[in-house]
Design an enzyme around this catalytic site. Structure first.
Site, PDB file in Angstrom:
ATOM      1  N   CYS A  73       0.844  -1.197   0.000  1.00  0.00           N
ATOM      2  CA  CYS A  73       0.000   0.000   0.000  1.00  0.00           C
ATOM      3  C   CYS A  73       0.877   1.244   0.000  1.00  0.00           C
ATOM      4  O   CYS A  73       1.778   1.383   0.819  1.00  0.00           O
ATOM      5  CB  CYS A  73      -0.880  -0.009   1.242  1.00  0.00           C
ATOM      6  SG  CYS A  73      -1.764   1.528   1.502  1.00  0.00           S
ATOM      7  N   CYS A  82      -2.202  -0.089   9.309  1.00  0.00           N
ATOM      8  CA  CYS A  82      -1.293  -1.240   9.316  1.00  0.00           C
ATOM      9  C   CYS A  82       0.010  -0.884  10.022  1.00  0.00           C
ATOM     10  O   CYS A  82       0.494   0.226   9.886  1.00  0.00           O
ATOM     11  CB  CYS A  82      -0.942  -1.650   7.889  1.00  0.00           C
ATOM     12  SG  CYS A  82      -2.309  -2.395   7.004  1.00  0.00           S
ATOM     13  N   GLN A 323     -17.453  -9.684  13.983  1.00  0.00           N
ATOM     14  CA  GLN A 323     -16.025  -9.852  13.698  1.00  0.00           C
ATOM     15  C   GLN A 323     -15.698  -9.328  12.302  1.00  0.00           C
ATOM     16  O   GLN A 323     -16.464  -9.561  11.375  1.00  0.00           O
ATOM     17  CB  GLN A 323     -15.653 -11.332  13.786  1.00  0.00           C
ATOM     18  CG  GLN A 323     -15.783 -11.906  15.185  1.00  0.00           C
ATOM     19  CD  GLN A 323     -14.589 -11.587  16.064  1.00  0.00           C
ATOM     20  OE1 GLN A 323     -13.638 -10.934  15.641  1.00  0.00           O
ATOM     21  NE2 GLN A 323     -14.640 -12.042  17.307  1.00  0.00           N
ATOM     22  N   GLU A 373     -23.034 -11.919  28.769  1.00  0.00           N
ATOM     23  CA  GLU A 373     -22.436 -10.738  28.132  1.00  0.00           C
ATOM     24  C   GLU A 373     -22.934  -9.481  28.841  1.00  0.00           C
ATOM     25  O   GLU A 373     -24.096  -9.384  29.222  1.00  0.00           O
ATOM     26  CB  GLU A 373     -22.830 -10.734  26.640  1.00  0.00           C
ATOM     27  CG  GLU A 373     -22.729  -9.415  25.918  1.00  0.00           C
ATOM     28  CD  GLU A 373     -21.297  -8.875  25.806  1.00  0.00           C
ATOM     29  OE1 GLU A 373     -20.370  -9.649  25.535  1.00  0.00           O
ATOM     30  OE2 GLU A 373     -21.138  -7.651  26.008  1.00  0.00           O
ATOM     31  N   ASP A 422     -14.086 -15.719  26.265  1.00  0.00           N
ATOM     32  CA  ASP A 422     -13.488 -14.884  25.204  1.00  0.00           C
ATOM     33  C   ASP A 422     -13.494 -13.438  25.691  1.00  0.00           C
ATOM     34  O   ASP A 422     -14.221 -12.603  25.182  1.00  0.00           O
ATOM     35  CB  ASP A 422     -14.320 -15.033  23.912  1.00  0.00           C
ATOM     36  CG  ASP A 422     -13.732 -14.235  22.751  1.00  0.00           C
ATOM     37  OD1 ASP A 422     -12.608 -13.715  22.869  1.00  0.00           O
ATOM     38  OD2 ASP A 422     -14.416 -14.136  21.705  1.00  0.00           O
ATOM     39  N   CYS A 449      -7.620 -12.295  22.937  1.00  0.00           N
ATOM     40  CA  CYS A 449      -7.056 -11.333  21.995  1.00  0.00           C
ATOM     41  C   CYS A 449      -5.818 -10.677  22.593  1.00  0.00           C
ATOM     42  O   CYS A 449      -5.263  -9.749  22.023  1.00  0.00           O
ATOM     43  CB  CYS A 449      -8.097 -10.280  21.614  1.00  0.00           C
ATOM     44  SG  CYS A 449      -8.796  -9.428  23.030  1.00  0.00           S
TER      45      CYS A 449
HETATM   46  N1  SAH Z   1     -17.208 -13.878  21.857  1.00  0.00           N
HETATM   47  C1  SAH Z   1     -17.693 -12.719  21.169  1.00  0.00           C
HETATM   48  C2  SAH Z   1     -17.210 -11.377  21.727  1.00  0.00           C
HETATM   49  C3  SAH Z   1     -15.871 -11.338  22.393  1.00  0.00           C
HETATM   50  S1  SAH Z   1     -15.309  -9.706  22.718  1.00  0.00           S
HETATM   51  C4  SAH Z   1     -17.377 -12.812  19.702  1.00  0.00           C
HETATM   52  O1  SAH Z   1     -16.476 -13.538  19.318  1.00  0.00           O
HETATM   53  O2  SAH Z   1     -18.045 -12.169  18.912  1.00  0.00           O
HETATM   54  C5  SAH Z   1     -15.486  -9.595  24.476  1.00  0.00           C
HETATM   55  C6  SAH Z   1     -16.888  -9.327  24.944  1.00  0.00           C
HETATM   56  O3  SAH Z   1     -16.905  -9.272  26.359  1.00  0.00           O
HETATM   57  C7  SAH Z   1     -17.476  -7.990  24.488  1.00  0.00           C
HETATM   58  O4  SAH Z   1     -18.688  -8.242  23.832  1.00  0.00           O
HETATM   59  C8  SAH Z   1     -17.677  -7.195  25.787  1.00  0.00           C
HETATM   60  O5  SAH Z   1     -18.818  -6.372  25.753  1.00  0.00           O
HETATM   61  C9  SAH Z   1     -17.832  -8.290  26.798  1.00  0.00           C
HETATM   62  N2  SAH Z   1     -17.490  -7.978  28.200  1.00  0.00           N
HETATM   63  C10 SAH Z   1     -16.562  -7.111  28.673  1.00  0.00           C
HETATM   64  N3  SAH Z   1     -16.468  -7.196  29.997  1.00  0.00           N
HETATM   65  C11 SAH Z   1     -17.358  -8.146  30.396  1.00  0.00           C
HETATM   66  C12 SAH Z   1     -17.704  -8.707  31.675  1.00  0.00           C
HETATM   67  N4  SAH Z   1     -17.127  -8.298  32.791  1.00  0.00           N
HETATM   68  N5  SAH Z   1     -18.645  -9.671  31.692  1.00  0.00           N
HETATM   69  C13 SAH Z   1     -19.232 -10.111  30.566  1.00  0.00           C
HETATM   70  N6  SAH Z   1     -18.938  -9.618  29.334  1.00  0.00           N
HETATM   71  C14 SAH Z   1     -18.007  -8.644  29.255  1.00  0.00           C
END
Ligand code: SAH
Length: 492
Positions: A73, A82, A323, A373, A422, A449
């Site tokens: 790029c 990037c 995503q 969530e 996650d 992540c």
């Molecule tokens: N597994 C999902 C999102 C993962 S991102 C996917 O793959 O699409 C992490 C997520 O955790 C976000 O949606 C965020 O809002 C949530 N989150 C952050 N802190 C949290 C907590 N203390 N308890 C529950 N969810 C939480």
């Protein structure tokens, strides 16, 4: 040595920061040099120093690293998007895998790490299904769009980001042309005047469906002739007559449909040509860095597009989280599903479940899935997606994982064969981890992540009866320093 601003020095780059800067050392002092690659010897100029580290600007590559490549790029250096375009893709993957391994050993205290090969992309370009382009003017007053330069809000004119889809450019051209013609001003941060702040474009990679959402600093009426813009955008990506649209909103065959699940029809469906499905405006009158406003005004279509990950379909509205790399997301969730090793008899908890993406993936193979969530709107989407796919074995809770899980455990003695987490970058709360330990699932699948907090939590669980069985890094963001990891832990 006492470093001063603008001092010039030489340094060998030995490592890379999370944000992709090259890291080198001179007499124990650590330098962060943007655009320098591991293995380079560079000449750099001091920009800013702290007690034991500093930031320097790359002036010249004296000895290029063996893994240095010419960025594809033309805007790679100025653009904030990037960080690793000067590093070959192969080396990036090695770098990311090493980062995970190092964190698990250094922070996680693991001596033997059962790493499986990193999952990269066959074609690491044009992988993003979403882009948000800021609009502004250049010094001659011409309307421009592109990306923010690193750390500032200066717009780098670039309509064809190589990470984004090819449809972005004609859509942006069309909107820019319309704005010139109807004298509609782009937004100006300094004065808080002007109308068009950003344009959000999303594409369903498996359905070809396109979404355009204009973020406006004011009423839709100020677009003067929105119907003209809509007509032009629709015409730009109209489907050839008679072409069947697999993912046409609302009619999509979904995972829960027996026929579809049996034949894995989605995989075999040809991807329809790109076509415009949803056009809307998001009203954002605030003085803020947050891009989207909460109010959405629909101009065309059902207000959402549809896309699939594997056999599961998702409805995506302008404000929904989804995503951005669907190809790798499928591999990431596939890995999580494989690690969970479900037979159809299991009860699974999916903590930090967002819009239920992983939950629904797991629900295909589990007896029952519970998702937790913190964001209520995400749970609305999760429930809608479960319904859309006719899943009846999922249930969602709104709240903090570290509150919902203990409460459910104390009150209802809820049970889990497997717990999937996650979490965001900061990792899991210790109360959440303690409850997992009390619930004593056979397996914990950790999707992360940030491999540093992953390693911290793996250590915590390791001291409480869980051992790491499998580890795999997945590259969701080629040309950036980020890496996702999936870890399988089993109860000893
Ligand atoms: N597994 C999902 C999102 C993962 S991102 C996917 O793959 O699409 C992490 C997520 O955790 C976000 O949606 C965020 O809002 C949530 N989150 C952050 N802190 C949290 C907590 N203390 N308890 C529950 N969810 C939480």
């Amino acid at each position: 040595m006492d470093w001063k601003k603008n001092d010039v020095f030489q340094v060998q780059i030995e490592d890379m920061s999370d944000t992709g800067e090259g890291i080198g050392k001179t007499d124990g002092f650590t330098w962060f040099v943007k655009d320098a690659v591991i293995g380079d010897v560079v000449e750099a100029k001091v920009m800013k120093t702290k007690k034991s580290y500093g930031f320097a600007r790359l002036m010249q590559v004296l000895e290029p690293s063996a893994c240095r490549v010419t960025p594809r790029c033309p805007s790679a250096r100025q653009c904030g998007g990037c960080q690793l375009q000067a590093m070959s893709y192969e080396e990036q993957l090695k770098f990311k895998e090493n980062k995970v391994r190092n964190n698990l050993s250094r922070i996680g205290g693991l001596t033997e790490i059962p790493m499986e090969p990193v999952i990269g992309m066959d074609e690491p370009w044009r992988y993003r299904n979403k882009a948000q382009f800021p609009f502004g003017k250049d010094k001659d007053g011409r309307i421009i769009t592109g990306f923010y330069a690193g750390r500032t809000h200066a717009i780098i004119e670039q309509e064809d980001c190589l990470l984004g889809v090819e449809e972005n450019q004609p859509i942006l051209d069309c909107i820019r042309g319309f704005m010139e013609e109807y004298h509609i001003a782009p937004y100006e941060e300094e004065t808080h005047k002007g109308l068009v702040r950003h344009v959000l474009i999303r594409k369903g990679f498996t359905t070809g469906e396109l979404m355009v959402c204009l973020v406006l600093n004011g009423d839709v009426k100020k677009l003067k002739a929105p119907e003209v813009l809509v007509e032009r955008l629709v015409k730009l990506f109209a489907l050839a007559p008679g072409l069947d649209v697999a993912g046409e909103a609302g009619k999509a065959p979904c995972a829960g449909d027996a026929v579809c699940a049996e034949t894995a029809a989605v995989d075999k469906m040809p991807v329809p040509a790109a076509h415009m499905v949803s056009i809307s405006c998001s009203i954002n009158r605030e003085k803020t860095n947050v891009i989207m406003g909460k109010e959405i005004v629909n101009l065309y279509g059902p207000g959402y597009i549809t896309d699939y990950i594997g056999n599961v379909c998702y409805r995506i509205s302008p404000l929904s989280f989804y995503q951005v790399n669907p190809v790798q997301t499928r591999k990431l969730y596939g890995t999580a599903l494989e690690y969970a090793g479900l037979t159809g008899e299991e009860t699974v908890w999916d903590l930090y479940c967002g819009i239920g993406t992983i939950s629904l993936f797991l629900a295909q193979k589990a007896k029952k899935v519970y998702g937790v969530e913190i964001v209520p709107q995400a749970i609305d989407d999760a429930r809608a997606n479960a319904q859309l796919n006719h899943f009846e074995n999922v249930e969602f809770f709104v709240g903090k994982a570290e509150e919902v899980l203990p409460e459910q455990y104390e009150k209802n003695r809820v049970y889990a064969d497997t717990i999937v987490v996650d979490p965001p970058r900061k990792g899991c709360d210790s109360v959440c981890l303690d409850t997992i330990v009390k619930m004593a699932p056979k397996k914990v699948v950790y999707v992360s992540c940030d491999s540093a907090t992953l390693a911290r939590d793996v250590k915590y669980l390791g001291e409480r009866g869980y051992e790491v069985k499998r580890v795999r890094a997945v590259d969701m963001f080629p040309w950036s320093g980020h890496v996702e990891t999936v870890v399988l832990m089993s109860r000893k």
